[in-house]
Design an enzyme around this catalytic site. Structure first.
Site, PDB file in Angstrom:
ATOM      1  N   HIS A 209      36.606  54.617  50.077  1.00  0.00           N
ATOM      2  CA  HIS A 209      36.774  53.155  50.077  1.00  0.00           C
ATOM      3  C   HIS A 209      38.141  52.879  50.702  1.00  0.00           C
ATOM      4  O   HIS A 209      39.162  52.947  50.020  1.00  0.00           O
ATOM      5  CB  HIS A 209      36.695  52.671  48.623  1.00  0.00           C
ATOM      6  CG  HIS A 209      36.949  51.211  48.408  1.00  0.00           C
ATOM      7  ND1 HIS A 209      36.002  50.363  47.860  1.00  0.00           N
ATOM      8  CD2 HIS A 209      38.038  50.426  48.616  1.00  0.00           C
ATOM      9  CE1 HIS A 209      36.497  49.139  47.743  1.00  0.00           C
ATOM     10  NE2 HIS A 209      37.738  49.152  48.202  1.00  0.00           N
ATOM     11  N   HIS A 211      40.806  50.613  52.798  1.00  0.00           N
ATOM     12  CA  HIS A 211      41.277  49.361  53.397  1.00  0.00           C
ATOM     13  C   HIS A 211      42.025  49.730  54.681  1.00  0.00           C
ATOM     14  O   HIS A 211      42.500  50.858  54.835  1.00  0.00           O
ATOM     15  CB  HIS A 211      42.164  48.607  52.399  1.00  0.00           C
ATOM     16  CG  HIS A 211      41.364  47.977  51.292  1.00  0.00           C
ATOM     17  ND1 HIS A 211      41.065  46.639  51.256  1.00  0.00           N
ATOM     18  CD2 HIS A 211      40.764  48.516  50.203  1.00  0.00           C
ATOM     19  CE1 HIS A 211      40.331  46.375  50.182  1.00  0.00           C
ATOM     20  NE2 HIS A 211      40.128  47.499  49.522  1.00  0.00           N
ATOM     21  N   CYS A 242      42.683  42.650  48.031  1.00  0.00           N
ATOM     22  CA  CYS A 242      42.696  42.503  46.580  1.00  0.00           C
ATOM     23  C   CYS A 242      43.803  41.527  46.199  1.00  0.00           C
ATOM     24  O   CYS A 242      44.931  41.657  46.655  1.00  0.00           O
ATOM     25  CB  CYS A 242      42.947  43.860  45.911  1.00  0.00           C
ATOM     26  SG  CYS A 242      43.147  43.744  44.132  1.00  0.00           S
ATOM     27  N   ASN A 251      38.809  45.704  53.758  1.00  0.00           N
ATOM     28  CA  ASN A 251      38.226  47.035  53.923  1.00  0.00           C
ATOM     29  C   ASN A 251      37.962  47.263  55.404  1.00  0.00           C
ATOM     30  O   ASN A 251      37.832  46.318  56.170  1.00  0.00           O
ATOM     31  CB  ASN A 251      36.866  47.101  53.207  1.00  0.00           C
ATOM     32  CG  ASN A 251      37.008  46.941  51.729  1.00  0.00           C
ATOM     33  OD1 ASN A 251      37.147  45.842  51.231  1.00  0.00           O
ATOM     34  ND2 ASN A 251      36.979  48.045  51.013  1.00  0.00           N
TER      35      ASN A 251
HETATM   36  P1  HMG Z   1      43.111  39.971  29.720  1.00  0.00           P
HETATM   37  O1  HMG Z   1      43.802  38.662  29.791  1.00  0.00           O
HETATM   38  O2  HMG Z   1      43.922  41.162  29.313  1.00  0.00           O
HETATM   39  O3  HMG Z   1      41.784  39.888  28.818  1.00  0.00           O
HETATM   40  O4  HMG Z   1      42.445  40.262  31.133  1.00  0.00           O
HETATM   41  P2  HMG Z   1      41.557  39.511  27.332  1.00  0.00           P
HETATM   42  O5  HMG Z   1      40.493  40.410  26.820  1.00  0.00           O
HETATM   43  O6  HMG Z   1      42.876  39.433  26.572  1.00  0.00           O
HETATM   44  O7  HMG Z   1      40.966  38.030  27.426  1.00  0.00           O
HETATM   45  C1  HMG Z   1      41.700  36.941  27.935  1.00  0.00           C
HETATM   46  C2  HMG Z   1      40.771  35.858  28.410  1.00  0.00           C
HETATM   47  O8  HMG Z   1      39.936  36.344  29.481  1.00  0.00           O
HETATM   48  C3  HMG Z   1      39.794  35.370  27.358  1.00  0.00           C
HETATM   49  O9  HMG Z   1      39.491  34.015  27.658  1.00  0.00           O
HETATM   50  C4  HMG Z   1      38.566  36.190  27.605  1.00  0.00           C
HETATM   51  O10 HMG Z   1      37.396  35.599  27.140  1.00  0.00           O
HETATM   52  C5  HMG Z   1      38.553  36.257  29.122  1.00  0.00           C
HETATM   53  P3  HMG Z   1      40.258  32.795  26.980  1.00  0.00           P
HETATM   54  O11 HMG Z   1      40.070  33.010  25.492  1.00  0.00           O
HETATM   55  O12 HMG Z   1      41.714  32.908  27.374  1.00  0.00           O
HETATM   56  O13 HMG Z   1      39.582  31.582  27.535  1.00  0.00           O
HETATM   57  N1  HMG Z   1      37.852  37.452  29.627  1.00  0.00           N
HETATM   58  C6  HMG Z   1      36.842  37.416  30.512  1.00  0.00           C
HETATM   59  N2  HMG Z   1      36.224  36.386  31.136  1.00  0.00           N
HETATM   60  C7  HMG Z   1      35.223  36.686  31.982  1.00  0.00           C
HETATM   61  N3  HMG Z   1      34.828  37.959  32.245  1.00  0.00           N
HETATM   62  C8  HMG Z   1      35.409  38.997  31.646  1.00  0.00           C
HETATM   63  C9  HMG Z   1      36.465  38.732  30.735  1.00  0.00           C
HETATM   64  N4  HMG Z   1      37.254  39.522  29.992  1.00  0.00           N
HETATM   65  C10 HMG Z   1      38.086  38.730  29.316  1.00  0.00           C
HETATM   66  N5  HMG Z   1      35.018  40.222  31.917  1.00  0.00           N
HETATM   67  C11 HMG Z   1      40.785  41.216  32.561  1.00  0.00           C
HETATM   68  C12 HMG Z   1      41.716  41.443  31.382  1.00  0.00           C
HETATM   69  C13 HMG Z   1      40.273  42.565  33.006  1.00  0.00           C
HETATM   70  C14 HMG Z   1      39.632  40.331  32.099  1.00  0.00           C
HETATM   71  C15 HMG Z   1      41.579  40.503  33.673  1.00  0.00           C
HETATM   72  O14 HMG Z   1      42.735  41.242  33.920  1.00  0.00           O
HETATM   73  C16 HMG Z   1      40.788  40.346  34.944  1.00  0.00           C
HETATM   74  O15 HMG Z   1      39.790  39.644  34.990  1.00  0.00           O
HETATM   75  N6  HMG Z   1      41.237  40.974  36.041  1.00  0.00           N
HETATM   76  C17 HMG Z   1      40.542  40.852  37.320  1.00  0.00           C
HETATM   77  C18 HMG Z   1      40.856  41.997  38.153  1.00  0.00           C
HETATM   78  C19 HMG Z   1      40.050  41.959  39.430  1.00  0.00           C
HETATM   79  O16 HMG Z   1      38.945  41.450  39.490  1.00  0.00           O
HETATM   80  N7  HMG Z   1      40.661  42.522  40.494  1.00  0.00           N
HETATM   81  C20 HMG Z   1      39.996  42.634  41.743  1.00  0.00           C
HETATM   82  C21 HMG Z   1      38.918  43.680  41.717  1.00  0.00           C
HETATM   83  S1  HMG Z   1      39.561  45.357  41.752  1.00  0.00           S
HETATM   84  C22 HMG Z   1      39.709  45.719  43.436  1.00  0.00           C
HETATM   85  O17 HMG Z   1      39.554  44.849  44.253  1.00  0.00           O
HETATM   86  C23 HMG Z   1      39.963  47.134  43.817  1.00  0.00           C
HETATM   87  C24 HMG Z   1      38.710  47.849  44.369  1.00  0.00           C
HETATM   88  O18 HMG Z   1      38.202  47.188  45.517  1.00  0.00           O
HETATM   89  C25 HMG Z   1      39.073  49.291  44.761  1.00  0.00           C
HETATM   90  C26 HMG Z   1      40.331  49.331  45.629  1.00  0.00           C
HETATM   91  O19 HMG Z   1      40.323  48.868  46.760  1.00  0.00           O
HETATM   92  O20 HMG Z   1      41.309  49.794  45.041  1.00  0.00           O
HETATM   93  C27 HMG Z   1      37.614  47.934  43.315  1.00  0.00           C
HETATM   94 MG    MG Z   2      39.021  47.390  47.505  1.00  0.00          MG
END
Ligand code: HMG
Ligand code: MG
Length: 304
Positions: A209, A211, A242, A251
């Site tokens: 994967h 980028h 990201c 990517n």
């Molecule tokens: P957090 O704040 O630590 O979570 O976030 P929490 O459990 O303390 O909950 C806080 C709030 O988030 C709560 O809502 C939860 O309900 C909600 P509130 O009470 O404040 O209204 N919550 C959620 N809502 C929807 N869906 C969920 C969820 N979990 C909790 N699953 C969390 C932790 C992981 C949720 C947060 O950090 C997050 O969403 N991060 C997003 C990261 C992301 O999507 N990054 C991009 C993708 S990774 C990437 O692109 C890399 C990749 O391509 C590979 C590469 O290239 O390296 C894959």
């Molecule tokens: Mg990625």
């Protein structure tokens, strides 16, 4: 010359997810669905559609349900989605993903910035997701971010990659992605990250994967192919980046990878012309040209 290449390569287009998660202005679900439809028409057999993450963290993926439920599925295509915790996994179930993706990081700092927890905590959150998914017959992939470099920590040692791969294997993840999140890798570094992963996963269960921030992704793809890797992720029109890796571009473009592979005589099952149409469709919507040299060349040729 004694280099051998896989005869066949499986591409996962991550454009609808990795590609569009970073767009500044919202992309309507209808366009995302249109993109998925065009990708499957082009012959993609795996599409990473969306993620079930906090809409506060990544607002662009808040329409996950609308997108997943709006797709007219094609038999033989695997639709995968990102799920960082049980909440995300449970939300995804209504949309019947074929595969869920837990996503960890080889670097501590990126783990904190991206998913707000340490590597060890992330494994604790992933474990019940993996267990539930496997029990329900849903495949599980693990993305490993920052396997060569981290935007906060700099170079990442292969030992960190082996460590994360071992943890993911330990909780039952079936296959993993070696991700160069910020596109800083060069062939030998990427090969070392793949080698570290092979301590825990078979070559058939490892995907690349990459980028393309520094323009090395095609070279890195070739280097991984030479090791026998035959699964890769790429993004149509080179979409993406990201939100928690500032400055990292998209990517490697699927069009460019397909051109490379077909030139090597490797079968992908993908129709390059239709793929270019898919990239042009989403690029037209975004109001820019596809970020793919191959798409640009072919579109210029068509216009001429
Ligand atoms: P957090 O704040 O630590 O979570 O976030 P929490 O459990 O303390 O909950 C806080 C709030 O988030 C709560 O809502 C939860 O309900 C909600 P509130 O009470 O404040 O209204 N919550 C959620 N809502 C929807 N869906 C969920 C969820 N979990 C909790 N699953 C969390 C932790 C992981 C949720 C947060 O950090 C997050 O969403 N991060 C997003 C990261 C992301 O999507 N990054 C991009 C993708 S990774 C990437 O692109 C890399 C990749 O391509 C590979 C590469 O290239 O390296 C894959
Ligand atoms: Mg990625």
């Amino acid at each position: 010359m004694s280099i051998t290449y896989p005869r066949q390569v499986r591409l996962i287009d991550v454009g609808p997810r990795d590609g569009l998660q970073n767009e500044k202005s919202p992309v309507p679900a209808e366009v995302k669905i249109g993109l998925v439809h065009r990708l499957q028409q082009a012959g993609l057999k795996e599409i990473e559609v969306t993620s079930y993450v906090s809409p506060k963290w990544v607002p662009q993926m808040a329409d996950n349900h609308e997108v997943m439920s709006g797709i007219e599925r094609q038999p033989g295509v695997r639709y995968s989605v990102l799920t960082p915790n049980l909440k995300g996994y449970e939300a995804s179930l209504a949309d019947r993903p074929d595969e869920v993706v837990v996503f960890g990081s080889a670097s501590e700092a990126f783990s904190q910035k991206n998913i707000n927890c340490s590597i060890a905590e992330s494994i604790e959150r992933f474990a019940p997701v993996v267990e539930a998914a496997r029990a329900q017959g849903i495949a599980v992939r693990g993305a490993m971010s920052c396997t060569v470099g981290c935007p906060y920590e700099g170079e990442v040692a292969p030992e960190r990659v082996a460590y994360l791969a071992g943890l993911l294997k330990g909780i039952g993840v079936q296959r993993v992605d070696v991700a160069d999140t910020i596109g800083v890798g060069t062939p030998l570094k990427v090969q070392r990250a793949v080698e570290a992963t092979l301590q825990h996963f078979a070559i058939d269960d490892v995907s690349g994967h990459f980028h393309d921030t520094y323009g090395q992704a095609l070279s890195n793809t070739l280097a991984a192919l030479q090791m026998g890797v035959w699964n890769f992720q790429s993004s149509v029109a080179g979409l993406g980046g990201c939100p928690y890796a500032k400055g990292a571009t998209g990517n490697v473009a699927t069009e460019d990878v397909v051109y490379l592979l077909h030139g090597l005589g490797i079968d992908t099952g993908i129709d390059l012309d239709r793929l270019i149409d898919a990239g042009a469709y989403v690029s037209d919507f975004l109001g820019r040209k596809p970020n793919s040299r191959v798409a640009t060349a072919v579109l210029n040729k068509r216009a001429g």
